[in-house]
Motif scaffolding. Structure first.
Motif, PDB file in Angstrom:
ATOM      1  N   ALA A  99      -0.631  -7.233  -5.820  1.00  0.00           N
ATOM      2  CA  ALA A  99      -1.882  -6.893  -6.505  1.00  0.00           C
ATOM      3  C   ALA A  99      -1.580  -6.717  -7.986  1.00  0.00           C
ATOM      4  CB  ALA A  99      -2.478  -5.603  -5.933  1.00  0.00           C
ATOM      5  N   PRO A 100      -2.579  -6.888  -8.851  1.00  0.00           N
ATOM      6  CA  PRO A 100      -2.364  -6.682 -10.288  1.00  0.00           C
ATOM      7  C   PRO A 100      -1.941  -5.238 -10.585  1.00  0.00           C
ATOM      8  CG  PRO A 100      -4.434  -7.840  -9.883  1.00  0.00           C
ATOM      9  CD  PRO A 100      -3.949  -7.353  -8.549  1.00  0.00           C
ATOM     10  N   PRO A 101      -1.230  -5.023 -11.690  1.00  0.00           N
ATOM     11  CA  PRO A 101      -0.815  -3.664 -12.060  1.00  0.00           C
ATOM     12  C   PRO A 101      -2.007  -2.711 -12.142  1.00  0.00           C
ATOM     13  CG  PRO A 101       0.266  -5.280 -13.461  1.00  0.00           C
ATOM     14  CD  PRO A 101      -0.762  -6.031 -12.660  1.00  0.00           C
ATOM     15  N   ARG A 102      -1.822  -1.515 -11.622  1.00  0.00           N
ATOM     16  CA  ARG A 102      -2.792  -0.415 -11.701  1.00  0.00           C
ATOM     17  C   ARG A 102      -4.128  -0.744 -11.039  1.00  0.00           C
ATOM     18  NH1 ARG A 102      -0.900  -0.582 -17.049  1.00  0.00           N
ATOM     19  NH2 ARG A 102      -2.961  -1.081 -17.864  1.00  0.00           N
ATOM     20  N   SER A 103      -4.134  -1.722 -10.144  1.00  0.00           N
ATOM     21  CA  SER A 103      -5.374  -2.078  -9.456  1.00  0.00           C
ATOM     22  C   SER A 103      -5.522  -1.385  -8.113  1.00  0.00           C
ATOM     23  CB  SER A 103      -5.443  -3.595  -9.235  1.00  0.00           C
ATOM     24  OG  SER A 103      -4.416  -4.017  -8.338  1.00  0.00           O
ATOM     25  N   GLY A 104      -4.495  -0.645  -7.706  1.00  0.00           N
ATOM     26  CA  GLY A 104      -4.544   0.001  -6.395  1.00  0.00           C
ATOM     27  C   GLY A 104      -3.619   1.186  -6.319  1.00  0.00           C
ATOM     28  N   LEU A 105      -3.495   1.712  -5.112  1.00  0.00           N
ATOM     29  CA  LEU A 105      -2.562   2.794  -4.824  1.00  0.00           C
ATOM     30  C   LEU A 105      -1.400   2.202  -4.034  1.00  0.00           C
ATOM     31  CD1 LEU A 105      -5.064   5.578  -3.695  1.00  0.00           C
ATOM     32  CD2 LEU A 105      -3.951   5.350  -5.930  1.00  0.00           C
ATOM     33  N   PHE A 106      -0.208   2.323  -4.573  1.00  0.00           N
ATOM     34  CA  PHE A 106       0.992   1.805  -3.929  1.00  0.00           C
ATOM     35  C   PHE A 106       2.018   2.937  -3.920  1.00  0.00           C
ATOM     36  CE2 PHE A 106      -0.661  -1.312  -7.117  1.00  0.00           C
ATOM     37  CZ  PHE A 106      -1.508  -1.991  -6.248  1.00  0.00           C
ATOM     38  N   PHE A 107       2.218   3.566  -2.777  1.00  0.00           N
ATOM     39  CA  PHE A 107       3.079   4.744  -2.762  1.00  0.00           C
ATOM     40  C   PHE A 107       3.717   4.961  -1.401  1.00  0.00           C
ATOM     41  CE2 PHE A 107      -1.072   6.179  -1.432  1.00  0.00           C
ATOM     42  CZ  PHE A 107      -0.855   7.198  -0.517  1.00  0.00           C
ATOM     43  N   SER A 108       4.772   5.768  -1.392  1.00  0.00           N
ATOM     44  CA  SER A 108       5.503   6.097  -0.181  1.00  0.00           C
ATOM     45  C   SER A 108       5.764   7.589  -0.133  1.00  0.00           C
ATOM     46  CB  SER A 108       6.828   5.334  -0.118  1.00  0.00           C
ATOM     47  OG  SER A 108       6.613   3.932  -0.086  1.00  0.00           O
ATOM     48  N   VAL A 109       5.817   8.120   1.087  1.00  0.00           N
ATOM     49  CA  VAL A 109       6.038   9.549   1.319  1.00  0.00           C
ATOM     50  C   VAL A 109       7.137   9.704   2.360  1.00  0.00           C
ATOM     51  CG1 VAL A 109       4.985  11.734   2.013  1.00  0.00           C
ATOM     52  CG2 VAL A 109       3.589   9.995   0.879  1.00  0.00           C
ATOM     53  N   LEU A 110       8.064  10.629   2.109  1.00  0.00           N
ATOM     54  CA  LEU A 110       9.126  10.913   3.061  1.00  0.00           C
ATOM     55  C   LEU A 110       8.726  12.071   3.968  1.00  0.00           C
ATOM     56  CD1 LEU A 110      11.985  10.703   4.233  1.00  0.00           C
ATOM     57  CD2 LEU A 110      12.775  12.162   2.339  1.00  0.00           C
ATOM     58  N   LEU A 111       8.778  11.829   5.281  1.00  0.00           N
ATOM     59  CA  LEU A 111       8.497  12.855   6.283  1.00  0.00           C
ATOM     60  C   LEU A 111       9.733  13.038   7.164  1.00  0.00           C
ATOM     61  CD1 LEU A 111       4.926  11.675   7.377  1.00  0.00           C
ATOM     62  CD2 LEU A 111       5.514  13.367   5.623  1.00  0.00           C
ATOM     63  N   LYS A 112       9.962  14.292   7.583  1.00  0.00           N
ATOM     64  CA  LYS A 112      11.092  14.584   8.461  1.00  0.00           C
ATOM     65  C   LYS A 112      10.630  15.517   9.587  1.00  0.00           C
ATOM     66  CE  LYS A 112      14.871  13.940   5.145  1.00  0.00           C
ATOM     67  NZ  LYS A 112      16.092  14.526   4.552  1.00  0.00           N
ATOM     68  N   PRO A 113       9.954  14.966  10.588  1.00  0.00           N
ATOM     69  CA  PRO A 113       9.412  15.787  11.674  1.00  0.00           C
ATOM     70  C   PRO A 113      10.467  16.090  12.739  1.00  0.00           C
ATOM     71  CG  PRO A 113       8.798  13.510  12.015  1.00  0.00           C
ATOM     72  CD  PRO A 113       9.580  13.548  10.724  1.00  0.00           C
ATOM     73  N   THR A 114      11.549  16.721  12.342  1.00  0.00           N
ATOM     74  CA  THR A 114      12.692  16.899  13.239  1.00  0.00           C
ATOM     75  C   THR A 114      12.383  17.782  14.446  1.00  0.00           C
ATOM     76  OG1 THR A 114      13.455  18.674  11.766  1.00  0.00           O
ATOM     77  CG2 THR A 114      14.416  16.490  11.450  1.00  0.00           C
ATOM     78  N   GLU A 115      11.339  18.627  14.340  1.00  0.00           N
ATOM     79  CA  GLU A 115      11.000  19.500  15.463  1.00  0.00           C
ATOM     80  C   GLU A 115      10.090  18.807  16.474  1.00  0.00           C
ATOM     81  OE1 GLU A 115       7.763  20.236  12.423  1.00  0.00           O
ATOM     82  OE2 GLU A 115       9.802  19.487  12.561  1.00  0.00           O
ATOM     83  N   VAL A 116       9.668  17.583  16.176  1.00  0.00           N
ATOM     84  CA  VAL A 116       8.793  16.819  17.066  1.00  0.00           C
ATOM     85  C   VAL A 116       9.638  15.836  17.870  1.00  0.00           C
ATOM     86  CG1 VAL A 116       6.918  15.115  17.155  1.00  0.00           C
ATOM     87  CG2 VAL A 116       6.803  17.027  15.534  1.00  0.00           C
TER      88      VAL A 116
END
Length: 300
Positions: A99-116
Motif C-alpha cells: 500500500a502507499p506510504p501512510r495510507s493504512g495501519l501496518f503494525f505488529s504486537v507481541l503477546l506472550k500468553p504463557t498461562e494459557v
C-alpha cells in the motif's frame, strides 16, 4: 525495544527521514510515536498490556522485525511496532500486502500468553480479528464483518470488500507476534486488486490513523485480557460468541480450498471450540476446517 534492523527513522522525530518527505501527502500525515505512547502505555508500562510503541518510517515487515527482536530477547510482551510503509508485508498463505506510504495501519504486537494452554493459542488470530473489527467500527463509524478466519470486510458500493488482514507468527518460546494491516485512505485507483477496499471507500467518518490505531489497540488489550482471565476458554471469555456474531462467513455456501489441492463445498454452520470453521456438506457430513482459503459462494 530497540529499532529493528532495516527500519528507517521515526516520523515523529525526524531522524533518518528527509525533511521534505514528512509532508509530501498532506492528506496522509505521519503518526506521532510519542503521542501514541502517552495514550497507550499506562503507569510506565506496568498498568496495562502495552510496554512500548515505536513508529518507523519504512521497513520490510513489522512482523519479521518484531519476531527477530523477540528471539533476541529485545522485546517484551506488549511491544508494538508500527510502520508508515511496508515493502515486504505478508498476509495469510504468504500473500503480499502492499500500500502507499501512510495510507493504512501496518503494525505488529507481541503477546506472550504463557498461562494459557498452547492448544488454545489458535484463537489469537480470531481474537485479533474481533478487536480490529470492533475497534474500527467504533472509531471509523463503518460496518465491519469478518471472513473466516480473520479477514476484515467492509461494504463499498453494496459489495463486500477486504479492507484488512491479520497474520500470527510464533516468536521463540511462549511468544506470538500478531501482524495487522488495514487499508485506511486508499482510493479506488490505488487498490491492489478490485476486491480490496478501504475505510475511506466504505464511508468512514474519519481517516485519521491516530484514533483508529488507538481504538484497535485498546480493543485488542480488552479482548486479550478477557481471554487470558478465562484461561483461554473462548466460550467463557465470550470470544466465541462475539466472533460468530460478526462472522460474515457463517450461513453461507462456501468453498474451502485446503492444503494438498483439496477442496470442500458446503454451508458454513459454526465456529467450533478450536476456532475451526464447520462446514455442512451435501453428503450430510459436518467437516471442520482448520486451515485453508475460504471463498464465499452465496450471500447470506
Amino acid at each position: 525495544m530497540t529499532n529493528p534492523p532495516g527500519a528507517q527513522g521515526d516520523p515523529s522525530s525526524g531522524p533518518g527521514e528527509p525533511k521534505s518527505a514528512r509532508w509530501t501527502d498532506l492528506g496522509r500525515p505521519p503518526l506521532n510515536s510519542a503521542s501514541l505512547r502517552r495514550g497507550l502505555v499506562r503507569d510506565g508500562g506496568h498498568g496495562g498490556l502495552y510496554r512500548d510503541v515505536q513508529v518507523v518510517q519504512r521497513t520490510g515487515s513489522t512482523n519479521h522485525d518484531l519476531v527477530n527482536l523477540t528471539v533476541r530477547g529485545d522485546a517484551e510482551e506488549g511491544a508494538v511496532l508500527v510502520a508508515e510503509e511496508q515493502t515486504a508485508g505478508r498476509g495469510r498463505l504468504d500473500r503480499q500486502w502492499t500500500a502507499p506510504p501512510r495510507s493504512g495501519l501496518f503494525f505488529s504486537v507481541l503477546l506472550k500468553p504463557t498461562e494459557v494452554p498452547v492448544h488454545q493459542w489458535g484463537w489469537l488470530p480470531l481474537l485479533a480479528g474481533v478487536a480490529v473489527a470492533t475497534g474500527l467500527s467504533r472509531a471509523a463509524g463503518v460496518d465491519t464483518s469478518l471472513k473466516w478466519p480473520n479477514d476484515v470486510l467492509v461494504t463499498v458500493g453494496g459489495e463486500e470488500r477486504k479492507a484488512g488482514g491479520i497474520l500470527a507468527e510464533r516468536a521463540g518460546d511462549g511468544g506470538v507476534v500478531i501482524g495487522i494491516g488495514v487499508n485506511v485512505s486508499l482510493r479506488e485507483d490505488e487498490l491492489p486488486v478490485p476486491t480490496a477496499g478501504s475505510l475511506a471507500l466504505a464511508g468512514a467518518v474519519t481517516t485519521d490513523r491516530d484514533p483508529l490505531l488507538r481504538a484497535v489497540l485498546r480493543a485488542l488489550e480488552d479482548w486479550y485480557g478477557r481471554w487470558r482471565r478465562a484461561g483461554g476458554d473462548p466460550a467463557v471469555s465470550g470470544l466465541q460468541e462475539t466472533y460468530a456474531a460478526g462472522c460474515a462467513t457463517l450461513g453461507r455456501k462456501v468453498r474451502a480450498e485446503l492444503p494438498g489441492d483439496r477442496s470442500i463445498v458446503g454451508e458454513a454452520v459454526a465456529v467450533d471450540g478450536d476456532g475451526r470453521l464447520v462446514l455442512a456438506t451435501g453428503e450430510g457430513v459436518q467437516e471442520p476446517v482448520g486451515a485453508g482459503d475460504i471463498v464465499h459462494l452465496r450471500a447470506v
